[in-house]
Design a protein around this motif. Structure first.
Motif: not given
Length: 110
Positions: A26, A29-30, A32, A50-55, A88, A90
């Motif tokens: 979290s 990635h800003g 989660a 994550g808020e950035d789209g990473n998972w 969300k 990416k």
């Protein structure tokens, strides 16, 4: 009685370790969100977005340990992995080629 306490202590340590990993994801990635899915005898999967789209995914030995871990970490948990939550995520070229597999010339799933 001692065996039960030992099992509970082991479960608590595993939940704490997973919670630490969730918190680290979290922070990296800003923020989660997640979803816990039962995997049968294998335990439970904690899917993280994550808020950035990473998972990413974590696997807990039991559903109960997964639930404890997300509670300890303060993760927002969704009932299902669909709709706005799924949107969300990416994905990159690698994921698309793996999902497509040999149907469209991607790498085989073997």
């Amino acid at each position: 009685m001692a065996d039960t306490q030992q099992v509970d202590a082991k479960a608590d340590r595993k939940a704490a370790k997973l919670a630490k990993q969730i918190t680290a994801f979290s922070k990296a990635h800003g923020g989660a969100e997640g979803q816990v899915a039962y995997l049968g005898q294998r335990g439970a999967r904690i899917a993280l977005v994550g808020e950035d789209g990473n998972w990413g995914n974590l696997v807990a030995p039991t559903y109960e340990i997964a639930q404890k871990a997300v509670e300890k970490s303060g993760l927002t948990v969704h009932e299902d992995f669909d709709g706005e939550f799924a949107a969300k995520v990416k994905t990159g070229r690698y994921e698309w080629s793996r999902m497509a597999g040999i149907q469209v010339g991607g790498p085989a799933n073997d």
